[in-house]
Design an enzyme around this catalytic site. Structure first.
Site, short mmCIF file in Angstrom:
data_model
loop_
_atom_site.label_atom_id
_atom_site.label_comp_id
_atom_site.label_asym_id
_atom_site.label_seq_id
_atom_site.Cartn_x
_atom_site.Cartn_y
_atom_site.Cartn_z
N CYS A 5 0.84 -1.21 0.00
CA CYS A 5 0.00 0.00 0.00
C CYS A 5 0.87 1.25 0.00
O CYS A 5 1.63 1.50 0.94
CB CYS A 5 -0.92 -0.01 1.22
SG CYS A 5 -1.86 1.52 1.41
N CYS A 8 0.31 3.58 3.06
CA CYS A 8 0.97 3.06 4.27
C CYS A 8 2.44 3.44 4.25
O CYS A 8 2.99 3.86 5.28
CB CYS A 8 0.84 1.53 4.33
SG CYS A 8 -0.71 0.92 5.00
N ASP A 31 -0.79 16.08 -2.85
CA ASP A 31 -1.14 15.15 -3.92
C ASP A 31 -0.15 15.33 -5.07
O ASP A 31 0.21 16.45 -5.42
CB ASP A 31 -2.57 15.43 -4.39
CG ASP A 31 -3.13 14.29 -5.22
OD1 ASP A 31 -4.08 13.62 -4.75
OD2 ASP A 31 -2.63 14.05 -6.34
N HIS A 47 -3.78 1.33 8.46
CA HIS A 47 -4.47 1.09 7.20
C HIS A 47 -5.96 0.84 7.42
O HIS A 47 -6.34 -0.09 8.12
CB HIS A 47 -3.86 -0.11 6.47
CG HIS A 47 -4.48 -0.36 5.13
ND1 HIS A 47 -3.96 0.16 3.96
CD2 HIS A 47 -5.58 -1.05 4.77
CE1 HIS A 47 -4.72 -0.22 2.95
NE2 HIS A 47 -5.72 -0.95 3.41
N ASN A 86 -13.21 9.51 -1.37
CA ASN A 86 -13.79 8.55 -2.29
C ASN A 86 -13.81 7.16 -1.65
O ASN A 86 -12.85 6.76 -0.99
CB ASN A 86 -12.98 8.51 -3.59
CG ASN A 86 -13.05 9.82 -4.35
OD1 ASN A 86 -14.12 10.40 -4.49
ND2 ASN A 86 -11.91 10.30 -4.84
N HIS A 97 -6.53 3.07 0.54
CA HIS A 97 -6.15 3.45 1.91
C HIS A 97 -6.86 4.77 2.17
O HIS A 97 -6.65 5.74 1.44
CB HIS A 97 -4.62 3.59 2.01
CG HIS A 97 -4.10 4.03 3.35
ND1 HIS A 97 -3.12 3.31 4.02
CD2 HIS A 97 -4.38 5.10 4.13
CE1 HIS A 97 -2.84 3.93 5.17
NE2 HIS A 97 -3.58 5.03 5.25
N HIS A 99 -8.29 8.22 2.68
CA HIS A 99 -7.66 9.55 2.59
C HIS A 99 -8.72 10.60 2.36
O HIS A 99 -9.72 10.35 1.69
CB HIS A 99 -6.61 9.60 1.48
CG HIS A 99 -7.08 9.11 0.15
ND1 HIS A 99 -7.20 7.77 -0.16
CD2 HIS A 99 -7.48 9.77 -0.97
CE1 HIS A 99 -7.64 7.63 -1.40
NE2 HIS A 99 -7.82 8.83 -1.92
P1 5GP Z 1 -8.49 8.56 -5.07
O1 5GP Z 1 -9.08 8.52 -6.45
O2 5GP Z 1 -8.04 7.20 -4.61
O3 5GP Z 1 -9.38 9.27 -4.09
O4 5GP Z 1 -7.23 9.49 -5.20
C1 5GP Z 1 -5.90 9.10 -4.99
C2 5GP Z 1 -5.04 10.33 -5.08
O5 5GP Z 1 -3.74 9.99 -4.66
C3 5GP Z 1 -4.92 10.92 -6.48
O6 5GP Z 1 -5.32 12.30 -6.45
C4 5GP Z 1 -3.43 10.75 -6.82
O7 5GP Z 1 -2.91 11.85 -7.55
C5 5GP Z 1 -2.79 10.63 -5.45
N1 5GP Z 1 -1.61 9.78 -5.41
C6 5GP Z 1 -1.53 8.49 -5.84
N2 5GP Z 1 -0.30 7.98 -5.61
C7 5GP Z 1 0.41 8.97 -4.99
C8 5GP Z 1 1.75 9.05 -4.50
O8 5GP Z 1 2.54 8.11 -4.57
N3 5GP Z 1 2.13 10.23 -3.94
C9 5GP Z 1 1.29 11.31 -3.83
N4 5GP Z 1 1.77 12.42 -3.26
N5 5GP Z 1 0.00 11.27 -4.28
C10 5GP Z 1 -0.42 10.11 -4.86
ZN ZN Z 2 -2.40 1.43 3.57
#
Ligand code: 5GP
Ligand code: ZN
Length: 115
Positions: A5, A8, A31, A47, A86, A97, A99
């Site tokens: 993850c 995590c 992000d 988690h 989401n 995970h 957020h």
């Molecule tokens: P979700 O659609 O799951 O709500 O959004 C996941 C968010 O996490 C997206 O806006 C994506 O840009 C961000 N994200 C995904 N992987 C990473 C990462 O490794 N680092 C950072 N800083 N943001 C991430």
């Molecule tokens: Zn996690």
């Protein structure tokens, strides 16, 4: 900690990120694909998959506190911000995970589903 993850790993500093706030239970980082001048993700260090995955009240309170700290640090407490979490496929949850997206720094649109 789930070894596969990404959040995590970021929340527990296995992988470093651009942190805005951190305490014992949660951290907040930018992000990597920002949708607004402020686009910060608030995540628990433990988690949980979604907001309804048995998250302890203390952790939810810490996430709320982190949102407040992020808004103050980013200077958007007065101008306003939007918090999104989401959950599942229809919401297009990509990272499994929990957020909170904290978005602000510009007018985000009038409708609930506006970007
Ligand atoms: P979700 O659609 O799951 O709500 O959004 C996941 C968010 O996490 C997206 O806006 C994506 O840009 C961000 N994200 C995904 N992987 C990473 C990462 O490794 N680092 C950072 N800083 N943001 C991430
Ligand atoms: Zn996690």
């Amino acid at each position: 900690m789930h070894d596969d993850c990404i959040f995590c790993k970021i929340a527990n500093h296995v992988i470093e990120s651009d942190y805005v706030y951190e305490d014992d239970l949660v951290c907040a980082f930018r992000d990597m694909n920002p949708a607004a001048p402020t686009h910060v993700l608030v995540v628990p260090k433990e988690h949980y998959e979604t907001i309804v995955d048995g998250v302890p009240a203390q952790t939810l309170a810490a996430m709320t506190h982190a949102i407040d700290e992020v808004a103050k640090a980013e200077g958007i407490s007065e101008s306003g911000f939007r918090v999104i979490s989401n959950a599942g496929p229809d919401a297009d949850q990509v990272v499994k995970h929990l957020h909170f997206h904290v978005l602000g720094g510009r007018f985000l649109g009038e409708g609930l589903l506006a970007e």
